[in-house]
Design a protein around this motif. Structure first.
Motif: not given
Ligand code: SF4
Length: 511
Positions: A234, A236-238, A240-241, A243-244, A276, A365
């Motif tokens: 993903c 978006r680079g949040c 707390f995540c 996946v990013t 995501e 986001k």
């Molecule tokens: S919270 Fe959602 S939008 Fe933000 S980086 Fe993670 S997957 Fe991407």
């Protein structure tokens, strides 16, 4: 049996998990979330049956559907020539004579992830996924595997939780934990396990070791509820995540179609497009592009007779796609063109209603819109989804580091603005992950007055919409009548106790 690779028998590598994972949740992915909570208003056995009923299996104990992540590992190992299979937890004992490696994957081994941890803190009782996993690890079959010296390897999205449980790691004889996308490393790890070579205790797969598209195999048996991946990562680079941290990869359409055909062959007639952010498939950065999305949905619709679902979308992408191209309406026209599908459910992340906090923890986001507009982006996206019969289950995060009372007040304001839109809003407590993994967990002891008010507002929002959702949209199939009864029982119980919950929060507000 259809849907799984030809039986080889004599499996040297057995892949499995506990019942909360090896289930298709009556064909309704959302019911699986019940496994993240403790039984409420009914006996635990009934709760478990609603959340995670047993699967149909063949004579060797291979389930007709299995979690997608486990299917990927199975495919990778079969392609590499190993005798590997996913086996239902009730049938492990049948394979103890041939099994040399036992691989166990999970979304939430110890219920430390959201929303399990929050249920646990609020209700004060262990969620059923944690109980189920513990019972599985202490079952006679796993004990026997341990006694025989079979190598036990853990993995999946919840691998990080083992770092918090060194005692159980040792007690349950876990040889290795693999944290991250495992396709590139799994063959070597299993080879070493089979040869009796030394295995590292913890293998962390960072962004540079993630598999390329070529290294990601096509699944060999049906996935739970027809889930197929269309994209990884993903942009978006949040903060707390986790996946990013992974690179973005679009799965080619031909690969996606091959996996759908594997599911169709197993008589799974539905598909869940997993990403995501489904709307970023083939996108120009964070701006959805009509062509790849329309092509994807048209091709999938041609193949799949049942429902098409989306795993996640971002709210900014919903707004951008509809405002610029009318794309949400176009995609819904394609999705509902089979004549029987009327709506689609999806997970979305709101996380906060505060532009100030959004700017700090998730500055992209809202992109391509600025974080200052985040609450408006959220409301616009909710309106678009409401008009197009897309039903979001939205998450909020409470207790993010740097959160102030004024941020929570903004989130309360936003939840009130969202009342007219058909949706569920689920508040979750902050769990340290991604770039914030060194921060402290948020616990119920950290609840402020504003948090209690926010929890109450979310409860009121869900109670307002849940009956409408169950009555008009969910579990309408005649064969799901008993499940529907169970869910209605639960909804009635919650409604009866809303006043108690309100009183509980109000008493906390007075403290
Ligand atoms: S919270 Fe959602 S939008 Fe933000 S980086 Fe993670 S997957 Fe991407």
């Amino acid at each position: 049996m259809r849907g799984v690779s030809k039986a080889l028998s004599g499996y040297e590598v057995v892949i499995t998990s506990d019942r909360t994972m090896i289930s298709n949740h009556h064909g309704k992915e959302f019911l699986g979330f019940m496994a993240t909570g403790p039984a409420i208003g009914m006996p635990e056995r009934l709760w478990m049956w609603l959340a995670a009923p047993k699967m149909r299996v063949d004579k060797e104990g291979r389930p007709w559907e299995a979690p997608y992540g486990l299917r990927k590992i199975e495919a990778k190992l079969i392609d590499a020539g190993f005798k590997a299979a996913i086996i239902d937890p009730d049938y492990l004992h049948k394979h103890l004579n041939t099994m040399k490696v036992l691989m166990i994957g999970h979304h939430d081994f110890f219920a430390y992830g959201p929303p399990s941890s929050e249920w646990w803190m609020m209700v004060g009782r262990e969620p059923v996924n944690r109980i189920s996993f513990r019972k599985f690890m202490e079952s006679s079959a796993v004990k026997e595997a341990r006694r025989k010296g079979i190598k036990i390897i853990m993995g999946g999205p919840a691998a990080w939780q083992w770092l918090w449980e060194p005692g159980l790691w040792k007690k349950w004889g876990v040889s290795t934990v693999i944290d991250g996308e495992a396709e590139r490393v799994i063959v070597e790890v299993v080879e070493k396990a089979l040869n009796g070579d030394h295995l590292p205790e913890y293998i962390y797969i960072g962004p540079y070791d993630t598999p390329s598209l070529k290294e990601i195999p096509v699944i060999k048996g049906a996935s739970v509820n027809g889930l197929v991946e269309i994209m990884r990562g993903c942009p978006r680079g949040c903060k707390f995540c986790s996946v990013t941290l992974r690179p973005l990869r679009y799965i080619p359409l031909e690969h996606i179609k091959k996996e759908i055909r594997v599911n169709l062959e197993a008589r799974e007639k539905n598909v869940i497009l997993h990403s995501e952010d489904v709307l970023l498939y083939g996108a120009d950065g964070v701006k959805p592009k009509p062509e790849p999305l329309i092509k994807l949905h048209e091709e999938v619709r041609k193949l799949v007779p049942g429902t098409i679902a989306w795993a996640h979308v971002s709210l900014a992408a919903v707004k951008y796609a509809e405002d610029n191209y009318g794309l949400i309406s176009k995609l819904m026209d394609i999705i509902t063109s089979n004549g029987s599908q009327k709506y689609i459910g999806v997970e979305v992340g709101i996380e906060t209603g505060s532009p100030r906090l959004a700017k700090i923890i998730m500055p992209a986001k809202s992109a391509p819109y600025p974080p200052e507009q985040w609450p408006d982006v959220v409301e616009d996206a909710f309106r678009i989804m409401h008009d197009n019969y897309i039903i979001p289950a939205a998450t909020l995060i409470l207790g993010i580091p740097e959160e102030r009372s004024e941020d929570i007040a903004k989130t309360i304001e936003l939840v009130k603005r969202l009342r007219p839109y058909r949706s569920l809003i689920v508040p979750m407590f902050f769990v340290p992950m991604g770039a914030l993994k060194s921060k402290n967990w948020f616990k119920e002891t950290g609840l402020k007055t504003e948090h209690c008010e926010l929890l109450l507002k979310c409860l009121e929002h869900c109670v307002y919409w849940v009956e409408d959702l169950v009555n008009k949209y969910y579990l309408k199939e005649p064969y799901l009548f008993p499940v529907r009864l169970g869910i209605e029982l639960f909804v009635k119980y919650v409604k009866r106790h809303v006043d108690d919950v309100r009183a509980y929060f109000e008493s906390m507000l007075r403290q």
